[in-house]
Design a protein around this motif. Structure first.
Motif, PDB file in Angstrom:
ATOM      1  N   ASN A   1       0.826  -1.201   0.000  1.00 29.17           N
ATOM      2  CA  ASN A   1       0.000   0.000   0.000  1.00 29.17           C
ATOM      3  C   ASN A   1       0.861   1.252   0.000  1.00 29.17           C
ATOM      4  N   ILE A   2       0.259   2.319  -0.493  1.00 28.85           N
ATOM      5  CA  ILE A   2       0.980   3.586  -0.534  1.00 28.85           C
ATOM      6  C   ILE A   2       0.859   4.321   0.800  1.00 28.85           C
ATOM      7  N   ALA A   3      -0.218   4.021   1.529  1.00 32.01           N
ATOM      8  CA  ALA A   3      -0.439   4.647   2.838  1.00 32.01           C
ATOM      9  C   ALA A   3      -1.608   3.964   3.532  1.00 32.01           C
ATOM     10  N   ILE A   4      -1.784   4.272   4.810  1.00 26.99           N
ATOM     11  CA  ILE A   4      -2.957   3.857   5.574  1.00 26.99           C
ATOM     12  C   ILE A   4      -3.634   5.136   6.036  1.00 26.99           C
ATOM     13  N   VAL A   5      -4.859   5.374   5.601  1.00 25.76           N
ATOM     14  CA  VAL A   5      -5.580   6.600   5.923  1.00 25.76           C
ATOM     15  C   VAL A   5      -6.777   6.264   6.810  1.00 25.76           C
ATOM     16  N   ASN A   6      -6.739   6.757   8.040  1.00 24.02           N
ATOM     17  CA  ASN A   6      -7.807   6.475   9.006  1.00 24.02           C
ATOM     18  C   ASN A   6      -8.072   4.976   9.124  1.00 24.02           C
ATOM     19  N   GLY A   7      -6.984   4.192   9.120  1.00 23.60           N
ATOM     20  CA  GLY A   7      -7.091   2.755   9.272  1.00 23.60           C
ATOM     21  C   GLY A   7      -7.407   1.999   7.988  1.00 23.60           C
ATOM     22  N   LYS A   8      -7.587   2.717   6.886  1.00 20.87           N
ATOM     23  CA  LYS A   8      -7.916   2.070   5.609  1.00 20.87           C
ATOM     24  C   LYS A   8      -6.701   2.110   4.682  1.00 20.87           C
ATOM     25  N   ALA A   9      -6.370   0.950   4.116  1.00 22.35           N
ATOM     26  CA  ALA A   9      -5.220   0.856   3.225  1.00 22.35           C
ATOM     27  C   ALA A   9      -5.503   1.504   1.876  1.00 22.35           C
ATOM     28  N   VAL A  10      -4.524   2.226   1.370  1.00 21.47           N
ATOM     29  CA  VAL A  10      -4.613   2.830   0.029  1.00 21.47           C
ATOM     30  C   VAL A  10      -3.638   2.070  -0.862  1.00 21.47           C
ATOM     31  N   PRO A  11      -4.125   1.206  -1.760  1.00 19.76           N
ATOM     32  CA  PRO A  11      -3.234   0.359  -2.556  1.00 19.76           C
ATOM     33  C   PRO A  11      -2.370   1.145  -3.534  1.00 19.76           C
ATOM     34  N   LYS A  12      -1.181   0.605  -3.789  1.00 22.07           N
ATOM     35  CA  LYS A  12      -0.241   1.250  -4.719  1.00 22.07           C
ATOM     36  C   LYS A  12      -0.788   1.316  -6.140  1.00 22.07           C
ATOM     37  N   GLU A  13      -1.751   0.424  -6.456  1.00 23.70           N
ATOM     38  CA  GLU A  13      -2.299   0.406  -7.812  1.00 23.70           C
ATOM     39  C   GLU A  13      -2.906   1.760  -8.202  1.00 23.70           C
ATOM     40  N   ARG A  14      -3.450   2.466  -7.214  1.00 22.98           N
ATOM     41  CA  ARG A  14      -4.044   3.778  -7.518  1.00 22.98           C
ATOM     42  C   ARG A  14      -2.979   4.755  -7.999  1.00 22.98           C
ATOM     43  N   ALA A  15      -1.837   4.748  -7.312  1.00 28.26           N
ATOM     44  CA  ALA A  15      -0.745   5.633  -7.725  1.00 28.26           C
ATOM     45  C   ALA A  15      -0.218   5.235  -9.094  1.00 28.26           C
ATOM     46  N   GLU A  16      -0.154   3.928  -9.355  1.00 23.66           N
ATOM     47  CA  GLU A  16       0.329   3.452 -10.651  1.00 23.66           C
ATOM     48  C   GLU A  16      -0.605   3.888 -11.775  1.00 23.66           C
ATOM     49  N   ALA A  17      -1.918   3.812 -11.522  1.00 22.09           N
ATOM     50  CA  ALA A  17      -2.899   4.227 -12.536  1.00 22.09           C
ATOM     51  C   ALA A  17      -2.765   5.711 -12.838  1.00 22.09           C
ATOM     52  N   LEU A  18      -2.591   6.520 -11.777  1.00 21.19           N
ATOM     53  CA  LEU A  18      -2.428   7.960 -11.969  1.00 21.19           C
ATOM     54  C   LEU A  18      -1.112   8.267 -12.664  1.00 21.19           C
ATOM     55  N   LYS A  19      -0.093   7.499 -12.346  1.00 19.58           N
ATOM     56  CA  LYS A  19       1.216   7.668 -12.975  1.00 19.58           C
ATOM     57  C   LYS A  19       1.121   7.401 -14.484  1.00 19.58           C
TER      58      LYS A  19
ATOM     59  N   ILE B   1       7.506  14.449  -9.251  1.00 13.85           N
ATOM     60  CA  ILE B   1       6.186  14.099  -9.773  1.00 13.85           C
ATOM     61  C   ILE B   1       5.638  12.883  -9.039  1.00 13.85           C
ATOM     62  N   GLU B   2       6.499  11.904  -8.765  1.00  6.87           N
ATOM     63  CA  GLU B   2       6.067  10.707  -8.036  1.00  6.87           C
ATOM     64  C   GLU B   2       5.553  11.081  -6.647  1.00  6.87           C
ATOM     65  N   ASN B   3       6.234  12.019  -6.011  1.00  2.00           N
ATOM     66  CA  ASN B   3       5.796  12.469  -4.682  1.00  2.00           C
ATOM     67  C   ASN B   3       4.458  13.195  -4.764  1.00  2.00           C
ATOM     68  N   GLN B   4       4.285  13.995  -5.825  1.00  6.96           N
ATOM     69  CA  GLN B   4       3.016  14.696  -6.026  1.00  6.96           C
ATOM     70  C   GLN B   4       1.888  13.705  -6.253  1.00  6.96           C
ATOM     71  N   ILE B   5       2.171  12.653  -7.015  1.00  2.00           N
ATOM     72  CA  ILE B   5       1.165  11.623  -7.273  1.00  2.00           C
ATOM     73  C   ILE B   5       0.757  10.943  -5.965  1.00  2.00           C
ATOM     74  N   LYS B   6       1.746  10.623  -5.137  1.00  4.00           N
ATOM     75  CA  LYS B   6       1.462   9.999  -3.847  1.00  4.00           C
ATOM     76  C   LYS B   6       0.565  10.892  -2.998  1.00  4.00           C
ATOM     77  N   GLU B   7       0.917  12.182  -2.917  1.00  2.43           N
ATOM     78  CA  GLU B   7       0.119  13.116  -2.128  1.00  2.43           C
ATOM     79  C   GLU B   7      -1.295  13.254  -2.690  1.00  2.43           C
ATOM     80  N   GLU B   8      -1.420  13.228  -4.021  1.00  2.00           N
ATOM     81  CA  GLU B   8      -2.729  13.328  -4.662  1.00  2.00           C
ATOM     82  C   GLU B   8      -3.591  12.123  -4.321  1.00  2.00           C
TER      83      GLU B   8
END
Length: 261
Positions: free
Chosen positions: A26-44, A58-65
């Motif tokens: 995962n790219i992060a855990i937000v309020n106990g919910k996992a955010v999968p890396k696939e979302r960042a890959e799709a945006l990338k 740009i990769e950092n901006q994508i992660k923050e987005e």
């Protein structure tokens, strides 16, 4: 002991049984919910398709987005917005757009433009544009009397370019003193072409020429053999044009075959 542990890990890896930590998937855990890396890959991939290079910034901006979207999405879900009619309608439109885009992308992937097709299209272009190119200038006005007065003034010594800048209603050429640059005679309307090809180099029409745009005073500045670009110079443009034509034909065929009641 260390050797035994390492050999166990190697064996597990070969068998595909090593489970990666949740944080690695995962790219992060937000309020106990996992955010999968696939979302960042799709945006990338979207960013890459737009032609922008993927830099560390740009990769950092994508992660923050991606993280920001998860935060906002969770809040929208808390408020029950997923159940609204407007949300459902918008989601359906988005689903259609994405699916149609995938359809067209799949068609283009399986029906690429070939080098032979590009060469054939280039040969057609060459055949249609061989011969002479003409460097012409003109002054365009609304009335025949205006054109006649311009011809008379030029004969008395007035400069063609000065009158074009002051009186021509063709904004594209007026600022350049009436200069139309090099072009194949066939690119002009028939009346203009007919008058142009009869002129000798440096000669001006002695009577105004009527066309759908108004009245022209035409001068032939020069003539040369057609200067055509090399295949390699226009290959990308031809490929894009043919790809668009193929896709348009695919769409037309689907509409023609569809039973619409």
């Amino acid at each position: 002991m260390k050797k035994k542990l390492l050999s166990g890990l190697v064996a597990a890896a070969l068998l595909g049984t090593v489970v990666l930590p949740v944080s690695a998937q995962n790219i992060a855990i937000v309020n106990g919910k996992a955010v999968p890396k696939e979302r960042a890959e799709a945006l990338k991939q979207q960013v890459e398709r737009s032609g922008r290079p993927i830099t560390p910034d740009i990769e950092n901006q994508i992660k923050e987005e991606v993280i920001a979207r998860e935060i906002f999405m969770q809040e929208a879900q808390k408020r029950g917005l997923e159940g609204s009619a407007d949300y459902k309608a918008q989601m359906e439109l988005a689903r259609q757009a994405i699916l149609i885009r995938e359809l067209f992308a799949d068609y283009q992937k399986n029906n690429p433009v070939t080098d032979a097709e590009i060469k054939a299209e280039y040969d057609k272009y060459v055949a249609a544009n061989t011969g002479k190119e003409y460097k012409a200038s003109h002054i365009l006005v609304d009335k025949e009397d205006e054109a006649k007065a311009i011809i008379a003034a030029i004969k008395k010594g007035a400069k063609f370019s000065d009158l074009a800048k002051k009186q021509s209603k063709d904004p594209g050429s007026a600022a350049r003193g009436g200069d139309l640059d090099w072009a194949n005679a066939s690119t002009y309307v028939p009346e203009f072409t007919e008058a142009l090809v009869k002129l000798n180099k440096g000669q001006m029409t002695q009577v105004p020429v009527k066309s759908q745009f108004g009245w022209h005073v035409i001068r032939l500045d020069d003539v040369r053999d057609a200067q055509l670009p090399k295949l390699d110079d226009v290959k990308p443009q031809i490929a894009q044009q043919l790809q668009q034509q193929k896709l348009a034909k695919f769409q037309e065929d689907l509409r023609a075959k569809a039973k619409v009641e």
